[in-house]
Design an enzyme around this catalytic site. Sequence first.
Site, PDB file in Angstrom:
ATOM      1  CG  HIS A 331      -2.063   0.929   1.171  1.00 51.79           C
ATOM      2  ND1 HIS A 331      -2.157   2.040   1.987  1.00 51.79           N
ATOM      3  CD2 HIS A 331      -3.189   0.942   0.407  1.00 51.79           C
ATOM      4  CE1 HIS A 331      -3.281   2.676   1.742  1.00 51.79           C
ATOM      5  NE2 HIS A 331      -3.919   2.040   0.780  1.00 51.79           N
ATOM      6  CB  CYS A 332       4.036   2.031   1.753  1.00 51.28           C
ATOM      7  SG  CYS A 332       3.585   1.462   3.404  1.00 51.28           S
ATOM      8  CB  ILE A 333       5.174   1.423  -3.300  1.00 50.82           C
ATOM      9  CG1 ILE A 333       4.454   0.120  -3.613  1.00 50.82           C
ATOM     10  CG2 ILE A 333       6.328   1.203  -2.337  1.00 50.82           C
ATOM     11  CD1 ILE A 333       5.332  -0.891  -4.387  1.00 50.82           C
TER      12      ILE A 333
END
Length: 343
Positions: A331-333
């Site tokens: 999700h972070c990228i």
Amino acid sequence: MTDNLRFPAEWEPQSAILIAWPHAGTDWAERLGEVEETYIALVAAITRFQPVWICVADDDLETYAEARLRSNRIDMDRVRFVPFDYDDTWLRDSGPITLRQGEGFRVLDFRFTAWGGKFEAGRDDRLVESLGEQGVFGAAPRQRIDFALEGGGIETDGAGTLLTTWHCLHERHPQTSREELDAKLRGWLAQDRVLWLDHGYLEGDDTDAHIDTLARFAPDDAIVFQACDDPADSHYAALQAMATQIAGLRTADGRPYRLFPLPWAAPVLDGERRLAASYANFLIVNGAVLMPAYGDPADDLAAAVLAQAFPGREIVQVPCRPLIWQNGSLHCITMQLPQGLSG
């Protein structure tokens, strides 16, 4: 909630997913080959369901990334490259936060400080402005907000409720009270209320407890969260306390949330450093949920939980073990663009 503004939930229809290709000038340099394989798998998964827009630092990187994707038989009709010279690839935090405004959109451009000044972020802080100038958001106006806030630090149900962690927001704004932060978030993000979690963390996470590593909304008043069932694990007390607090939360009309605890993966170590292997860091796309897989037996158990929380969506495992070496995951990228936004 502001009458003509609404912060859509991630499971609502999307135009595209925005990512940035890793290269030797980013923090991925030491393990670039492994990380590229994860990005290729991610693009392959996204393009099964919708377009992906890939930021590239220069023409040479675009040529290289395109060649890698073509050699892996990616549907290039669903890939668009966008030039931008970035510091790093964590677009969940440096990318746009999009509100629906009537029949159109408003793109919020919060200040990005690399998680409280931990790293250089001057170029990343200009990402949303640059994308807007290139027409990525069509005619949607960009609203610059001089306030440090990352997309991974907030979670919405699309109906006026925001979920976040006190630790993260307090670390960014130590002189601001919870009441003041609550009011600011509700105002900027068009929310009726903010639910604050006071417990929960992951070793190896340098975001100061981003909500997207801990707990996420799902449709029909549900919360999916990272659980820990090992009393011997260092996370046990904090995640048990978080689970208890989540169980006490109520929907806007006063009902308990439907709860979906995610299994706990065995510790992943880089030397003596524990890495943040959270299953809560999944990405929702049109018709599917892409979940981080760590090569652990709990991967399949997590997929089964997500299938229950998101019925009717395909659950696709993306190998993300290389990502957690840099303290983030799937999700972070990524950052989703709501349907109708992209230019």
